[in-house]
Design a protein around this motif. Structure first.
Motif, PDB file in Angstrom:
ATOM      1  N   ALA A   1      61.460  41.225  16.556  1.00 12.42           N
ATOM      2  CA  ALA A   1      61.751  39.806  16.350  1.00 12.42           C
ATOM      3  C   ALA A   1      60.835  38.975  17.244  1.00 12.42           C
ATOM      4  O   ALA A   1      60.471  39.394  18.342  1.00 12.42           O
ATOM      5  CB  ALA A   1      63.209  39.518  16.674  1.00 12.42           C
TER       6      ALA A   1
ATOM      7  N   MET B   1      61.565  33.330  14.235  1.00 14.07           N
ATOM      8  CA  MET B   1      61.979  34.213  13.146  1.00 14.07           C
ATOM      9  C   MET B   1      63.401  33.856  12.738  1.00 14.07           C
ATOM     10  O   MET B   1      64.227  33.483  13.575  1.00 14.07           O
ATOM     11  CB  MET B   1      61.900  35.661  13.628  1.00 14.07           C
ATOM     12  CG  MET B   1      61.900  36.697  12.576  1.00 14.07           C
ATOM     13  SD  MET B   1      61.662  38.328  13.384  1.00 14.07           S
ATOM     14  CE  MET B   1      60.687  39.118  12.151  1.00 14.07           C
TER      15      MET B   1
ATOM     16  N   VAL C   1      65.500  39.124  10.568  1.00 12.47           N
ATOM     17  CA  VAL C   1      65.964  40.127  11.523  1.00 12.47           C
ATOM     18  C   VAL C   1      66.965  41.069  10.855  1.00 12.47           C
ATOM     19  O   VAL C   1      66.869  42.287  10.997  1.00 12.47           O
ATOM     20  CB  VAL C   1      66.582  39.459  12.767  1.00 12.47           C
ATOM     21  CG1 VAL C   1      67.240  40.493  13.678  1.00 12.47           C
ATOM     22  CG2 VAL C   1      65.507  38.686  13.515  1.00 12.47           C
TER      23      VAL C   1
ATOM     24  N   PHE D   1      63.140  41.746  20.941  1.00 14.24           N
ATOM     25  CA  PHE D   1      62.587  40.404  20.798  1.00 14.24           C
ATOM     26  C   PHE D   1      61.364  40.303  21.695  1.00 14.24           C
ATOM     27  O   PHE D   1      61.444  40.551  22.892  1.00 14.24           O
ATOM     28  CB  PHE D   1      63.623  39.352  21.208  1.00 14.24           C
ATOM     29  CG  PHE D   1      63.135  37.942  21.109  1.00 14.24           C
ATOM     30  CD1 PHE D   1      63.116  37.287  19.883  1.00 14.24           C
ATOM     31  CD2 PHE D   1      62.693  37.265  22.225  1.00 14.24           C
ATOM     32  CE1 PHE D   1      62.673  35.975  19.783  1.00 14.24           C
ATOM     33  CE2 PHE D   1      62.242  35.948  22.149  1.00 14.24           C
ATOM     34  CZ  PHE D   1      62.230  35.311  20.917  1.00 14.24           C
TER      35      PHE D   1
ATOM     36  N   ILE E   1      66.439  33.053  15.139  1.00 14.14           N
ATOM     37  CA  ILE E   1      67.052  34.123  15.938  1.00 14.14           C
ATOM     38  C   ILE E   1      67.032  33.810  17.429  1.00 14.14           C
ATOM     39  O   ILE E   1      67.857  34.328  18.189  1.00 14.14           O
ATOM     40  CB  ILE E   1      66.376  35.484  15.651  1.00 14.14           C
ATOM     41  CG1 ILE E   1      67.248  36.643  16.149  1.00 14.14           C
ATOM     42  CG2 ILE E   1      64.986  35.558  16.265  1.00 14.14           C
ATOM     43  CD1 ILE E   1      68.576  36.780  15.485  1.00 14.14           C
TER      44      ILE E   1
END
Length: 150
Positions: free
Chosen positions: A13, A17, A22, A36, A91
């Motif tokens: 990620a 995003m 995800v 991430f 996200i």
């Protein structure tokens, strides 16, 4: 058994995003979360399906009183509009800084210990230069043990 046998490559990620992307990355790799990578290129947290759902789909009081809930909660069901809105969220606001990480050279026993220490069923394999190799899960470990010895 070598840890590298258990690694499942996944997407990472990145800032901006969407939750949809995800969730798709997790579903495609059959993992509950992905790392991430922040704007500086560092693995700085994890994007977890469970955390997103907890934060967007259920009120906190339900978590605290889950044992008291009955099976007829129709008024509290996840509605299509809410699910679509959730999938379109970035996200970034759901990234958890606490994540379980081991290096590619770690023994499997260390991976299990790190998962236990972080109270999780998966971890990320990242080397000292922040290169991401993939995810290792307790289910992958069970599958590997069964294939080899079961």
């Amino acid at each position: 058994m070598d840890l590298t046998e258990l690694i499942v490559p996944t997407a990472v990620a990145t800032p901006g995003m969407r939750v949809r992307e995800v969730f798709r990355a997790c579903a495609d790799a059959d993992v509950p979360g992905v790392p991430f990578r922040d704007a500086h290129g560092r693995i700085s947290g994890k994007a977890s399906i469970r955390h997103v759902l907890k934060e967007t789909c259920i009120p906190q009081f339900m978590v605290h009183h889950a044992r008291l809930l009955g099976d007829n909660l129709e008024p509290l069901r996840v509605q299509a509009e809410k699910a679509l809105a959730m999938l379109n969220l970035p996200i970034d606001e759901f990234v958890l800084p606490d994540m379980a990480i081991v290096t590619p050279n770690s023994p499997v026993a260390k991976a299990i210990a790190v998962m236990e220490n972080h109270n999780t069923t998966y971890l990320f394999v990242v080397d000292k230069d922040d290169n991401y190799y993939g995810s290792v899960s307790i289910m992958g470990l069970a599958r590997c043990i069964l294939q080899k010895y079961g």
